[in-house]
Design an enzyme around this catalytic site. Sequence first.
Site, mmCIF file in Angstrom:
data_model
loop_
_atom_site.group_PDB
_atom_site.id
_atom_site.type_symbol
_atom_site.label_atom_id
_atom_site.label_comp_id
_atom_site.label_asym_id
_atom_site.label_seq_id
_atom_site.Cartn_x
_atom_site.Cartn_y
_atom_site.Cartn_z
ATOM 1 N N LYS A 45 1.055 -1.228 0.164
ATOM 2 C CA LYS A 45 0.027 -0.189 0.026
ATOM 3 C C LYS A 45 0.843 1.252 -0.059
ATOM 4 O O LYS A 45 2.058 1.214 0.602
ATOM 5 C CB LYS A 45 -1.014 0.072 1.321
ATOM 6 C CG LYS A 45 -1.827 1.137 1.204
ATOM 7 C CD LYS A 45 -2.823 1.095 0.168
ATOM 8 C CE LYS A 45 -3.529 2.647 0.376
ATOM 9 N NZ LYS A 45 -4.454 2.972 -0.610
ATOM 10 N N THR A 46 0.378 2.272 -0.528
ATOM 11 C CA THR A 46 1.418 3.440 -0.665
ATOM 12 C C THR A 46 1.461 3.792 0.921
ATOM 13 O O THR A 46 0.429 4.299 1.225
ATOM 14 C CB THR A 46 0.665 4.659 -1.713
ATOM 15 O OG1 THR A 46 0.549 4.280 -2.778
ATOM 16 C CG2 THR A 46 1.439 5.703 -1.735
ATOM 17 N N ASN A 69 -13.436 3.760 -6.196
ATOM 18 C CA ASN A 69 -12.947 4.099 -4.609
ATOM 19 C C ASN A 69 -12.558 5.233 -4.499
ATOM 20 O O ASN A 69 -12.110 5.898 -5.370
ATOM 21 C CB ASN A 69 -11.885 3.025 -4.570
ATOM 22 C CG ASN A 69 -10.290 3.417 -4.906
ATOM 23 O OD1 ASN A 69 -9.879 4.198 -3.954
ATOM 24 N ND2 ASN A 69 -10.236 3.128 -6.184
ATOM 25 N N LEU A 73 -5.759 7.263 0.479
ATOM 26 C CA LEU A 73 -4.515 6.655 1.196
ATOM 27 C C LEU A 73 -4.346 6.125 2.513
ATOM 28 O O LEU A 73 -3.458 6.662 3.289
ATOM 29 C CB LEU A 73 -3.315 7.935 0.737
ATOM 30 C CG LEU A 73 -3.133 7.929 -0.623
ATOM 31 C CD1 LEU A 73 -2.160 9.074 -0.874
ATOM 32 C CD2 LEU A 73 -2.603 6.700 -1.304
ATOM 33 N N ASN A 128 4.230 6.931 -5.947
ATOM 34 C CA ASN A 128 2.658 7.256 -6.350
ATOM 35 C C ASN A 128 2.423 8.742 -6.736
ATOM 36 O O ASN A 128 2.101 9.399 -5.715
ATOM 37 C CB ASN A 128 1.861 6.661 -5.295
ATOM 38 C CG ASN A 128 0.274 6.790 -5.781
ATOM 39 O OD1 ASN A 128 0.110 7.021 -6.873
ATOM 40 N ND2 ASN A 128 -0.456 6.147 -4.884
ATOM 41 N N CYS A 131 -2.451 9.518 -7.118
ATOM 42 C CA CYS A 131 -3.734 9.029 -6.305
ATOM 43 C C CYS A 131 -4.706 10.471 -6.569
ATOM 44 O O CYS A 131 -4.527 11.566 -6.344
ATOM 45 C CB CYS A 131 -3.583 9.184 -4.703
ATOM 46 S SG CYS A 131 -4.816 8.702 -3.850
ATOM 47 N N VAL A 193 -1.744 2.149 -15.361
ATOM 48 C CA VAL A 193 -2.275 3.128 -14.957
ATOM 49 C C VAL A 193 -3.048 3.149 -13.472
ATOM 50 O O VAL A 193 -3.335 2.267 -13.277
ATOM 51 C CB VAL A 193 -3.265 4.002 -15.551
ATOM 52 C CG1 VAL A 193 -2.832 4.531 -17.444
ATOM 53 C CG2 VAL A 193 -4.556 3.071 -16.019
#
Length: 311
Positions: A45-46, A69, A73, A128, A131, A193
Site C-alpha cells: 500500500k502506498t 474507490n 491513502l 505514487n 492518487c 495506470v
Amino acid sequence: MVSTATQIGDFTFDNCLMNAAGVYCMTKEELAKIDQSAAGSFVTKTGTLEPRLGNPEPRYADIPLGSINSMGLPNKGFTYYLDYVIKLQNQPGSKNHFLSVVGMSQEETHAILKSIQASNYQGMVELNLSCPNVPGKPQIAYDFEATEQILAKAFSYYTKPLGIKLPPYFDIAHFDQAAAIFNKFPLAFVNCVNSIGNGLFIQDETVVIKPKNGFGGLGGDYIKPTALANVHAFYQRLNPSIKIIGTGGVKSGRDAFEHILCGASMIQIGTALHQEGPAIFERITKELKTIMTQKGYDKLEDFQGQLNYIV
Ligand code: SIN
C-alpha cells in the site's frame, strides 16, 4: 517450456503478475498472502510519512464493470512497509518487491525517499504520483512542472531503483510531454495506470461511496482500453531502459496478454484481485501460458510490444 518470467532493471521475477497498490497490501498479513501466491512480486500500500486513516466509509464499491474507490491513502506509515520489505529481502530465496510511497507534500516525499536511501532496502520503489482521492491534493503527474521538479530533486540524492505510478493520460500531446520529461531521468519503470480519477456511479438516485459526494477512481473493465493505450503510448516513447508496468482491467490471461503486447514487462491486478483473492494469480498465469502455447511463444519477449497495426 513456456515462461512468464520477466525483468525490470537488474531485478528478475519468476512471474510477471502481481497485485496493484491498494489491493491486498495494507498489512503484513495481506502482503504475505500475495508473497506466498503464484504472483511474481508484491507492491505495498502506498506509505506516507505518517500513518493515515483515509477517507470515511463506504469508500470502495464493486460496480457492474469494475470498481469505484475513494480510499484517500489509508496506510500504516511508510516505515511499517519499509521494515517489512527489508525483513523479507534478508530471507534466502526471497522474491523481489516494490515499496509504494508518496508524501502529502514535496517536502514529505523527499523526506521519505531520503530515509529509504539511507536504509538497507535494495529493492524497487514505486513513487505514487497519481492518487485521485485525497481531497485538496490534485494528481501530481497531471502537473508536469511539479513532476519534473520532484524527479529532478529526487534523482539528485536517490540512487536506488525508482519508478513512478502514473494517472491515465488522454491526449497525444500529453503522452509526448510526459514522456519527454520521464526520459530525462534514470527511471527503472513507469506504471500505467492508476484508476481513472473522479468517476461517478449512481444506484437508484444515490452515489455508492461517501467521500467527495461519490466521486472516485474507476477500476476494472471500464479502464482496460485506457490502460492499454497508456502502456503502448509510453512503450513507443520512453527510453528502452524505462520498463512499463501495465495496470488496469486485467481479469484474464487474455487481458494480461494484451498488456504485454502493448509493451508491459510486468502486470498489476487490482479490482479482479479484490474480487477473487490471491488464487487469481494461478488462474491468470495458466490462462496466459495457454495463449502463449497456442501462439508458439516461449517467453514474454517473443511478443512484448509487438502490437499489429492496420496498414
Ligand atoms: C487511495 O488510497 O485513495 C487509492 C490509491 C491510489 O489511487 O493511489
